[in-house]
Design an enzyme around this catalytic site. Sequence first.
Site, PDB file in Angstrom:
ATOM      1  N   GLN A  74     -23.844 -44.281  29.098  1.00 20.00           N
ATOM      2  CA  GLN A  74     -24.463 -43.783  27.870  1.00 20.00           C
ATOM      3  C   GLN A  74     -23.460 -43.096  26.953  1.00 20.00           C
ATOM      4  O   GLN A  74     -23.760 -42.777  25.798  1.00 20.00           O
ATOM      5  CB  GLN A  74     -25.598 -42.822  28.198  1.00 20.00           C
ATOM      6  CG  GLN A  74     -25.153 -41.516  28.844  1.00 20.00           C
ATOM      7  CD  GLN A  74     -26.313 -40.681  29.339  1.00 20.00           C
ATOM      8  OE1 GLN A  74     -26.921 -40.975  30.358  1.00 20.00           O
ATOM      9  NE2 GLN A  74     -26.619 -39.613  28.600  1.00 20.00           N
ATOM     10  N   CYS A  98     -30.110 -40.857  28.344  1.00 17.59           N
ATOM     11  CA  CYS A  98     -30.288 -41.099  29.776  1.00 17.59           C
ATOM     12  C   CYS A  98     -31.658 -41.676  30.106  1.00 17.59           C
ATOM     13  O   CYS A  98     -31.789 -42.556  30.959  1.00 17.59           O
ATOM     14  CB  CYS A  98     -30.059 -39.811  30.553  1.00 17.59           C
ATOM     15  SG  CYS A  98     -31.183 -38.460  30.099  1.00 17.59           S
ATOM     16  N   HIS A 152     -31.829 -34.376  32.708  1.00 17.71           N
ATOM     17  CA  HIS A 152     -31.223 -35.698  32.852  1.00 17.71           C
ATOM     18  C   HIS A 152     -32.170 -36.609  33.628  1.00 17.71           C
ATOM     19  O   HIS A 152     -32.902 -36.167  34.518  1.00 17.71           O
ATOM     20  CB  HIS A 152     -29.900 -35.567  33.608  1.00 17.71           C
ATOM     21  CG  HIS A 152     -29.049 -36.796  33.595  1.00 17.71           C
ATOM     22  ND1 HIS A 152     -28.760 -37.505  32.452  1.00 17.71           N
ATOM     23  CD2 HIS A 152     -28.401 -37.450  34.600  1.00 17.71           C
ATOM     24  CE1 HIS A 152     -27.970 -38.527  32.748  1.00 17.71           C
ATOM     25  NE2 HIS A 152     -27.747 -38.517  34.043  1.00 17.71           N
ATOM     26  N   ASN A 169     -26.500 -43.516  38.364  1.00 14.71           N
ATOM     27  CA  ASN A 169     -26.381 -42.728  37.145  1.00 14.71           C
ATOM     28  C   ASN A 169     -25.974 -43.640  35.981  1.00 14.71           C
ATOM     29  O   ASN A 169     -25.736 -44.836  36.158  1.00 14.71           O
ATOM     30  CB  ASN A 169     -25.352 -41.614  37.346  1.00 14.71           C
ATOM     31  CG  ASN A 169     -25.516 -40.468  36.360  1.00 14.71           C
ATOM     32  OD1 ASN A 169     -26.393 -40.485  35.502  1.00 14.71           O
ATOM     33  ND2 ASN A 169     -24.667 -39.465  36.466  1.00 14.71           N
TER      34      ASN A 169
END
Length: 463
Positions: free
Chosen positions: A85, A91, A383, A404
């Site tokens: 990102q 996110c 997040h 992630n």
Amino acid sequence: MTVLRLNPSATSSYGRHMRNTMDKVTATQLSTYNDEFNADVKNKLATLTISRDSYSEALGDRSSYLQHPAVFSHKLSIDPPITNQKRSGRCWIFACLNILRLQMMQEYKLEELELSQPFVFFYDKLEQANWFLENVLATADEDVDGRVVQYLLKDPVNDGGQFDMIVALLEKYGVVPKEAYPETFHTSNSGEMDALITSRLREFAVQLRQAQAEGKSAEELRERKRGMLAEVHRVLVVSLGQPPERVTWAFYNKDKKFHEFRGISPLEFYKSYVKVDCTRLVSLINDPRNAYMRKYTVQYLGNVAEAQGVRYVNVDIESMKQYASRVIQSGRPVWFGCDVGKFRISSKGLLDCKAIDYKSAFNFALGSTKAQRLQYGDSAMTHAMVLTGVHIEDDRPVRWRVENSWGDASGVKGYLTLTDEWFSEYVYQIVLDKSDLPQRVVDVLDQDAVELPPWDPMGALAQ
């Protein structure tokens, strides 16, 4: 809304009172503190060590990451390329699209696939601008210095969002492959564009409130608003490019066979090729401040005006972990929201409540409860990521594998490990299909929602 205003003399009186009654830091106190500090030789060692590195690296407990290796009894069969990102707050979009692509990769036998986060990002900015301006109109009679109006003005088009907000965008606009609408400088580095749009929207707020005070009709106000939205659209197109109305999706699968689908609208691509009914997905939260098995929402939280809004079902943490573990063991990923900054050793890709030994350096350990951290502003959802694995010992989860969206140089080749204790303390939300939940949990959605205030930490991921 009632706003308490203090006249200048009252404010001055308050200031004098506080100056006269506050306990002051004295030279004697400072001397005592210094003597106590220097009397303990351990403090010198702590200073030499910690002043040269971050707390997480200098105080990282080796036994913690040795105890929790990145090995899992259950993990997804597909490891798609890690996404990035970059310098943006997307996110929640990345995590959702990373989940959707997995089913497509399995069905079409793909080695890699990325759906266009910039496409969703474009329409989220446009819808957020409209959402903000509509709320300006709705609160035009309220005091501009009131807490609600000031909250709305604070950050009208930030990058964050909630899961129900991306569902609203997908159902309205669809999505496209990444190659059909790729990154630009301003999708990957969104701060400058966000600041420009924010400043312009605040100017629009002044104009709309003034026009309402002058007695302009509702239709006249909305006509002005539509012109304002056209300016935001112009900024988005100039900065991000114009989203495609039709795309071609062409690829080679694992068998080296070529496939091509031409002239597909973004909505058709979402409905016919992604094939996930996102409207069936339910957001579960763990908020120990509030009653479990109740439905919650956050005031003024949303993006698409005609969508149903953000809905949560509050469940206890053990149930949340049980549901998530079952889904992962069935071979499917789980979107989740957490406070990623707490007890994280970045170089090891580890999130563990015992990973950073504050007590050895500072003679205290942090001990607030999850509810206290929420109440006192020490923790919130910051997040969103994807759970892709779980390690089970004695029928209980021990650690969890996380995909992630910070690139493959982050963590361990883009993946993190979080311990089960960390899950309990710092995971606040997961998203599951209705079929993965007991009917009694699904039935909570039929309740009238308890409204949390706009600034509640359950809305922090969108702030």
